[in-house]
Design an enzyme around this catalytic site. Sequence first.
Site, short mmCIF file in Angstrom:
data_model
loop_
_atom_site.label_atom_id
_atom_site.label_comp_id
_atom_site.label_asym_id
_atom_site.label_seq_id
_atom_site.Cartn_x
_atom_site.Cartn_y
_atom_site.Cartn_z
N GLY A 12 -2.40 45.72 14.31
CA GLY A 12 -1.30 45.73 15.45
C GLY A 12 -1.85 45.89 16.46
N ARG A 16 4.28 48.18 22.14
CA ARG A 16 4.94 49.32 23.05
C ARG A 16 4.14 50.49 23.66
NH1 ARG A 16 8.32 51.26 17.65
NH2 ARG A 16 6.41 50.01 16.86
N GLN A 73 -7.13 40.01 9.87
CA GLN A 73 -5.66 39.55 9.76
C GLN A 73 -5.65 38.61 10.74
OE1 GLN A 73 -2.46 42.32 10.22
NE2 GLN A 73 -1.10 40.96 9.08
N ASP A 103 -2.11 54.16 12.72
CA ASP A 103 -1.43 54.91 13.72
C ASP A 103 -0.79 56.34 13.59
OD1 ASP A 103 0.84 54.07 12.61
OD2 ASP A 103 1.72 53.10 14.22
N GLY A 140 11.58 53.26 9.63
CA GLY A 140 12.28 52.85 8.25
C GLY A 140 12.92 54.02 7.74
N GLU A 155 14.27 48.99 7.54
CA GLU A 155 13.85 49.06 8.98
C GLU A 155 14.73 49.25 9.89
OE1 GLU A 155 10.41 49.40 9.51
OE2 GLU A 155 10.46 49.41 7.41
N ASN A 170 10.40 56.81 6.45
CA ASN A 170 9.30 56.41 5.66
C ASN A 170 7.99 56.54 6.55
OD1 ASN A 170 7.13 54.75 4.32
ND2 ASN A 170 7.69 52.92 5.30
N ASN A 353 -27.58 63.62 40.36
CA ASN A 353 -28.51 63.11 39.07
C ASN A 353 -28.02 61.58 39.21
OD1 ASN A 353 -25.66 63.13 38.58
ND2 ASN A 353 -25.82 63.19 36.47
#
Length: 417
Positions: A12, A16, A73, A103, A140, A155, A170, A353
């Site tokens: 995914g 969001r 996928q 996630d 869900g 859902e 869930n 540096n």
Amino acid sequence: MHNLRTIILAAGRGVRMRSELPKVLHEVCGKPVIGYVIAVAKSVGSLKTYVVVGYKGELVKARLGPGFVTVDQPHLAGTADAVRRVERHLKNYQGDILILCGDTPLLNRTVVKNLVRKHKQTGAAGTFLTAVVSDPRGYGRVIRNERGAAVAIREDKDASESERDIAEINVGVYCVQGRELWKALRGVELNPGKKEFYLTDIVAAFHENGLKVETVGTADPSEGLGVNTKEDLAVAQRIVRERVVRNFMLQGVTVIDPATTYIDASVKIGKDTCIRPFSFIEADVRIGERCVVGPFARLRPGTRVGNDVEIGNFTEVSRTKVGNKTLMKHFSFLGDATVGAGVNIGAGTITANFDGRRKNPTKIGDGAFIGSDTVLIAPVRIGKKALVGAGSVVTSGKNVPDGGVAVGVPARIKPRR
Ligand code: UD1
Ligand code: CA
């Protein structure tokens, strides 16, 4: 567990999150979100882990390193579609399959272990993890029949008003008999609203076919947190940070104020070291015993600190090795440096540096004394027991020999005293 395989769903985008970075690569205490899920899969004893990647899959693969089978996928057609992509790898496999979402960084390995154990003991076709939460929005919901058996997962978008009131959600952890999984997935239809195939539909499918579905509940609902927004990320960050700091205290590290102490998950600290407030200790830093760090110190990746070292207020140390009993008490920056034992780094010492193109090393020998407000322009070497006068600028390549003295701007180098 020899008859266990794991699938981690990580294709995914995380719309969001409103980010260009794939959701599972956002970091919590210096480690990508998916790293926590992988650690759970490993500790459960799964023999092989399949990671389904999609959005910026190459980035995810690069971050995973070896030891995984990654499965593409191509179209993000939902969690059922994601799992289906792995079927060709597992079609001859008869055992159980653990499915995790990439996630969920707060998953508790003991809870997942218990879930797998219960699944095997009860002989259920599928067992999934639930949590009772105060704010179930977005998750869900677990639909149970009058006998209390889980018969479906609904859902959020598809839930009726009364179903929305259900507080049991869930979490997104499933243990499923391989054979039944592929069979059920074949029957999953496209959700008309979201235009996705839902993995969660297998619960209703099992129930309708008279197959047993079991659930395990988490005692701590925060363990089920899915990182879907930057706000979720901050919540996960706070919870993991609290766990990390608590663990250090249990190992004998003194933490004056846990609420303002930021330590990444991969850090190692020896006992009786004291971390003072507002300190940031980043990924892959190692600190020895009896050190003092902070207040307001920042130790960045690649830093190695010996024993009995003090790194005080307003200091930054990056990719640097610091030897035993070295003191660096106030306002200083050390980057790409190797500092010996018993060195005094005076207030305001800076390793310059970076020359605009590359990072250059600085070496400071055992027992050297660097006066206040010194600039060491790298690459440069300060010998053992050498003395650099306050306010000096030691220019690159002007190495100070063992026991030598450097003073002035630019520093004049005098041989052994
Ligand atoms: C999902 C569950 C929901 C549960 C929640 C827990 C479904 C349909 N819903 O919802 O019941 O409460 O997780 O956190 O499964 N993914 C893919 N390919 C896709 C879509 C998603 O690999 O095509 C991956 C995502 O990267 C993510 C995981 O699957 O790691 C879950 O997807 P996400 O979109 O976050 O699902 P939720 O809406 O949170
Ligand atoms: Ca999610």
